[in-house]
Design a protein around this motif. Structure first.
Motif, short mmCIF file in Angstrom:
data_model
loop_
_atom_site.label_atom_id
_atom_site.label_comp_id
_atom_site.label_asym_id
_atom_site.label_seq_id
_atom_site.Cartn_x
_atom_site.Cartn_y
_atom_site.Cartn_z
N GLU A 9 9.90 -7.67 4.97
CA GLU A 9 9.36 -7.51 3.43
C GLU A 9 7.83 -7.15 3.48
O GLU A 9 7.46 -6.98 2.34
CB GLU A 9 9.98 -8.63 2.29
N LYS A 10 7.06 -9.11 4.03
CA LYS A 10 5.51 -8.81 3.59
C LYS A 10 5.00 -7.56 4.31
O LYS A 10 3.85 -7.01 3.90
CB LYS A 10 5.48 -9.91 4.45
N TYR A 14 2.00 -5.22 2.24
CA TYR A 14 0.81 -4.85 2.35
C TYR A 14 0.43 -4.02 3.02
O TYR A 14 0.95 -2.99 4.00
CB TYR A 14 0.25 -5.92 3.27
N ASP A 15 -0.61 -2.85 2.45
CA ASP A 15 -1.13 -1.96 3.17
C ASP A 15 -2.03 -2.79 3.83
O ASP A 15 -2.27 -1.83 4.44
CB ASP A 15 -2.20 -1.16 1.58
N LEU A 77 -3.25 -8.85 4.03
CA LEU A 77 -2.53 -9.87 5.01
C LEU A 77 -2.83 -10.88 6.45
O LEU A 77 -3.02 -9.79 6.79
CB LEU A 77 -0.23 -9.52 5.03
N SER A 78 -2.36 -11.43 6.83
CA SER A 78 -3.14 -12.26 7.74
C SER A 78 -1.44 -12.69 8.78
O SER A 78 -1.25 -13.42 7.78
CB SER A 78 -4.01 -13.65 7.66
N ILE A 79 -1.81 -12.80 9.88
CA ILE A 79 -0.54 -13.01 10.63
C ILE A 79 -0.64 -13.61 12.10
O ILE A 79 -1.74 -13.18 12.66
CB ILE A 79 0.67 -12.36 10.82
N VAL A 80 -0.64 -14.53 12.01
CA VAL A 80 -0.75 -15.58 13.26
C VAL A 80 0.44 -16.03 14.06
O VAL A 80 1.32 -16.44 13.82
CB VAL A 80 -1.33 -16.88 12.57
N ILE A 100 -0.49 -15.46 3.96
CA ILE A 100 -0.58 -16.33 5.65
C ILE A 100 1.04 -16.41 5.79
O ILE A 100 1.63 -16.80 6.02
CB ILE A 100 -1.13 -17.17 5.90
N ILE A 101 1.00 -15.36 7.50
CA ILE A 101 2.56 -15.88 8.68
C ILE A 101 2.17 -16.01 9.73
O ILE A 101 0.94 -15.75 10.50
CB ILE A 101 3.25 -14.28 8.48
#
Length: 313
Positions: A9-10, A14-15, A77-80, A100-101
């Motif tokens: 969903e996230k 986010y673009d 959106l930041s994904i770590v 953040i994910i």
């Protein structure tokens, strides 16, 4: 699983999406980062997707890091991935993202992030990304490049499917990635490349291994790394060359980096994550990392290791 639905969903929301990994990245970190980027970019070509952080020569064939300015994080959106604690995240700008994910397979130490998917049942983070893709394969897309990245992550973090934790699901997902174009011969050839300098470095390491009470260890200094002209990541990867010695179920590599001294602790017999916890570390039950403040602490660590291992005998 609810968290997988939330992550998808996230990603749709986010673009701009920026994917981080850990400092001194390994094959699994690269595999998770570039595998996830490929899935998002291929499925949603209108989105701006970036992979940032430190580079790894060893798995550079998987992909190249992006260089972006701070303003790109605005509303992003930041994904770590593959990183248990915040201090280990490569490029601290991940906090500039709107949300953040965290996606990780290590024993949880810090619950940073707005959305957290941590599952220690997965032997690699790249397998988690492959599982995420399979879960939503009816609406997500993947190319050969993404499949190659994730397969590389799985085979490196499982030492070519040899570690405990490898399951039927691991092989099923690896098979899926082969179906999507991962060339296992090409990947094996890339991972098996070795320079003459590295060959000599390994010979020197093995000649200087120390045998202790139930474990073996070796010390690598910056002087050693410079003398043999090898990279820090290649030097650190030699930890597994000490494994498999009969009667020594635990092995440790002490390696000096430019800014710190790291412990790479491995085991085929007992759980050693709690030993790593004693020295500001953690990881998996049978494979963990920690650090020393100076070489003066080696004797204390060796003493603690003896006591720790003895309690299992």
């Amino acid at each position: 699983m609810e968290i997988l639905n939330k992550i998808l969903e996230k990603i749709k929301e986010y673009d701009t999406i920026i994917i981080h990994g850990h400092k001194r990245p390994d094959g699994d970190c690269y595999g998770a980062q570039f595998g996830l980027k490929d899935i998002i970019q291929t499925t949603f070509p209108e989105k701006h997707v970036y992979v940032v952080g430190e580079t790894s020569e060893y798995v550079s064939f998987v992909g190249s890091m992006d260089e972006i300015s701070d303003d790109v994080y605005e509303g992003a959106l930041s994904i770590v991935v593959d990183t248990a604690i915040q201090d280990r995240i490569s490029d601290s700008r991940y906090t500039l993202g709107k949300e953040i994910i965290k996606i990780d397979h290590h024993i949880p130490i810090e619950d940073y992030g707005d959305y957290i998917w941590v599952d220690t049942n997965f032997p690699s983070c790249a397998q988690m990304i492959a599982y995420f893709f399979k879960t939503f394969s009816n609406e997500l897309k993947l190319t050969k490049q993404g499949a190659r990245a994730m397969y590389t992550g799985i085979v490196t973090d499982t030492s070519r499917f040899r570690f405990r934790g490898v399951s039927r699901l691991t092989h099923e997902l690896a098979g899926m990635l082969i179906d999507y174009g991962a060339d296992i011969v090409e990947i094996d050839q890339e991972l098996s490349k070795e320079s003459l300098e590295m060959f000599k470095f390994k010979a020197n390491l093995l000649a200087n291994v120390k045998f202790d009470e139930g474990f073996v260890y070796a010390v690598i200094t910056q002087e050693d790394i410079k003398k043999f002209n090898v990279s820090q990541e290649d030097a650190a990867a030699t930890v597994n060359y000490m494994g498999g010695i009969e009667g020594y179920g635990v092995w440790v590599l002490v390696i000096e980096y430019e800014t710190e001294i790291r412990l790479r602790i491995r085991s085929s017999s007992i759980e050693i994550d709690k030993l790593a916890n004693m020295y500001e570390g953690g990881g998996h039950k049978m494979a963990a990392g920690a650090k020393l403040n100076s070489f003066d602490e080696i004797d204390q660590f060796l003493n603690d290791a003896r006591k720790y291992i003895k309690q299992y005998k």
